[in-house]
Scaffold this motif. Structure first.
Motif: not given
Length: 122
Positions: A48-53, A56-69, A32-38
């Motif tokens: 940090x970043x989540x991606x649904x099955x 659909x993606x969701x990012x922490x404000x601190x990494x938006x525009x810099x990280x891609x999951x 199902x969902x996968x994600x990265x934490x730190x």
């Protein structure tokens, strides 16, 4: 059994890039969902970043525009492309996956990788 194995961490200068990978293996019916934490030294683990099955993606404000999951379901792998890295991005990065192991059961469990160190320093 299910294993998540991360790779791609290391030392990088500020402004540089790294790409993390996390491959799931073992007894897996679907993911199902996968994600990265730190987790930085002395701080709590944060999402940090989540991606649904469905992708659909969701990012922490601190990494938006810099990280891609992203994810490759054929390989049971999730990636994290990190650009414009800052010293504040230094942490141990963990991947997470919500996995359904059996076709006859709807039960899903969370699994974690062992963590990979990312250090941003000149």
């Amino acid at each position: 059994q299910v294993q998540l194995v991360e790779s791609g961490g290391g030392l990088v200068q500020p402004g540089g890039s790294l790409r993390l990978s996390c491959a799931a293996s073992g007894s897996i019916f679907s993911i199902n969902a996968m994600g990265w934490y730190r987790q930085a030294t002395g701080k709590q683990r944060e999402s940090v970043a989540l991606i649904s099955s469905s992708g659909r993606t969701n990012y922490a404000d601190s990494v938006k525009g810099r990280y891609t999951i992203s994810r490759d379901d054929a390989k049971n792998t999730v990636y994290l492309q990190m650009n414009s890295l800052k010293p504040d991005d230094t942490a141990v990065y963990y991947c997470n996956a919500r996995i359904r192991r059996r076709s006859w059961s709807m039960v899903e469990d969370d699994y974690w990788g062992q963590g990979t160190q990312v250090t941003v320093s000149s």
